[in-house]
Design a protein around this motif. Structure first.
Motif, PDB file in Angstrom:
ATOM      1  N   MET A 105       0.832  -1.197   0.000  1.00 25.17           N
ATOM      2  CA  MET A 105       0.000   0.000   0.000  1.00 25.17           C
ATOM      3  C   MET A 105       0.870   1.251   0.000  1.00 25.17           C
ATOM      4  SD  MET A 105      -2.779   1.571  -0.167  1.00 25.17           S
ATOM      5  CE  MET A 105      -3.945   0.223  -0.067  1.00 25.17           C
ATOM      6  N   THR A 106       1.907   1.258   0.833  1.00 29.11           N
ATOM      7  CA  THR A 106       2.798   2.416   0.864  1.00 29.11           C
ATOM      8  C   THR A 106       3.496   2.602  -0.475  1.00 29.11           C
ATOM      9  OG1 THR A 106       3.189   2.066   3.230  1.00 29.11           O
ATOM     10  CG2 THR A 106       4.729   3.490   2.072  1.00 29.11           C
ATOM     11  N   ALA A 107       3.932   1.503  -1.071  1.00 30.00           N
ATOM     12  CA  ALA A 107       4.590   1.586  -2.383  1.00 30.00           C
ATOM     13  C   ALA A 107       3.629   2.155  -3.421  1.00 30.00           C
ATOM     14  CB  ALA A 107       5.076   0.201  -2.801  1.00 30.00           C
ATOM     15  N   PHE A 108       2.376   1.761  -3.360  1.00 29.22           N
ATOM     16  CA  PHE A 108       1.383   2.279  -4.296  1.00 29.22           C
ATOM     17  C   PHE A 108       1.199   3.786  -4.114  1.00 29.22           C
ATOM     18  CE2 PHE A 108      -3.130   3.471  -4.885  1.00 29.22           C
ATOM     19  CZ  PHE A 108      -3.253   3.268  -6.245  1.00 29.22           C
ATOM     20  N   VAL A 109       1.030   4.218  -2.864  1.00 33.90           N
ATOM     21  CA  VAL A 109       0.833   5.640  -2.594  1.00 33.90           C
ATOM     22  C   VAL A 109       2.042   6.440  -3.051  1.00 33.90           C
ATOM     23  CG1 VAL A 109       0.562   7.358  -0.759  1.00 33.90           C
ATOM     24  CG2 VAL A 109      -0.778   5.244  -0.683  1.00 33.90           C
TER      25      VAL A 109
END
Length: 313
Positions: A105-109
């Motif tokens: 999720m952090t990588a996506f954001v």
């Protein structure tokens, strides 16, 4: 959306698990506050003051802790310890932004934020301007901003006071489960919309709006707020256009974003929550308006197409 393996932004501040998140503040949606992505909830305004009984109770609690050697006033200011043993109790002044967690999720954001940076750098440079990149704060449950205190019920928001986007990533699950707007491009639209508010801030649009609404009635301020929000949707659409041109959108991505815009329109949210609509209370725009202005930005890719203040909405 083919986002994996692309550049990730370093403009991330990870506050998830930060114990200072609950330290107070004012509602960021008072006049001059933040600009939120509607969550169907929101932070209500508190009225009135403390009763005499409550004040007496608080004084008694304070004296009890004082007798135990704990100064609550110092603790609340971040300068004291609650452990009573001279340990290093947590203070807000000792906190520092954490490195973002290494999860998907952090990588996506981080990737979506990087894509917005690339888009808006290019657009600003074409106009002979420099683009100031915003920071994006990841939080869990509640946090503090220059616009005041916010909780997960606030929904994602942009604070012009510190040029930061605030996002509780649990909202993405709510977007899917509660609103029926799933998909990575629907989530990317949320981020791009809040970055759109940052662009408005850099262009001087938000400062003018915040100054003007101090003199407006609530009804007039709501009408102007709708135009501000629809322009942020249009700016998100411009980002979508540039993302499409890179060839990283999948079939159905545009429909995901349009469905998200539809599900969080003021009329749809009010029908879902109370069974009827109150148009004079709209402050983000109807589902049809939000879809139309996102699509307008997506189709044109031009700032000039996003003038929601001079054109019918």
């Amino acid at each position: 959306m083919e986002w994996k393996g692309r550049r990730q932004s370093d403009n991330i501040e990870d506050r998830r698990g930060d114990p200072s998140g609950g330290l107070g503040g004012r509602n960021p949606f008072g006049r001059g506050g933040g600009f939120s992505f509607p969550s169907g909830g929101g932070v209500g305004r508190r009225g009135g003051g403390l009763s005499i009984g409550t004040i007496i109770f608080l004084v008694v609690i304070y004296l009890i802790f004082k007798a135990m050697g704990v100064d609550l006033l110092q603790v609340m200011e971040g300068g004291g310890s609650m452990d009573g043993a001279g340990g290093s109790g947590y203070s807000q002044s000792e906190s520092s932004p954490q490195a973002p967690a290494n999860d998907e999720m952090t990588a996506f954001v981080r990737t979506v934020l990087a894509e917005t940076e690339d888009t808006w750098h290019g657009i600003f440079q074409s106009q002979g301007k420099d683009y100031e990149e915003p920071r994006l704060v990841l939080f869990s449950g509640q946090t503090q901003s220059a616009c005041g205190f916010a909780s997960a019920a606030t929904g994602p928001f942009y604070c012009p006071g510190d040029h930061k986007v605030y996002l509780d990533t649990a909202f993405f699950q709510e977007l899917s489960d509660r609103f029926g707007a799933s998909g990575d491009f629907a989530e990317a639209y949320v981020i791009a919309h809040e970055v759109g508010h940052h662009v408005q801030n850099l262009l001087g649009i938000l400062p003018k709006f915040n100054e003007a609404r101090q003199r407006m009635s609530e009804a007039d301020a709501n009408k102007m707020s709708v135009r501000v929000e629809l322009q942020a949707d249009c700016f998100a659409g411009i980002w979508g256009k540039f993302t499409q041109q890179k060839g990283i959108l999948d079939a159905g991505d545009l429909e995901e974003a349009l469905n998200a815009a539809q599900q969080i329109g003021d009329d749809t949210l009010q029908k879902r929550s109370q069974g009827y609509v109150v148009p004079e209370s709209f402050n983000h725009g109807t589902s049809a308006q939000r879809m139309r202005w996102f699509k307008r930005g997506f189709d044109s890719g031009q700032l000039s197409a996003c003038d929601t203040f001079s054109n019918p909405i």
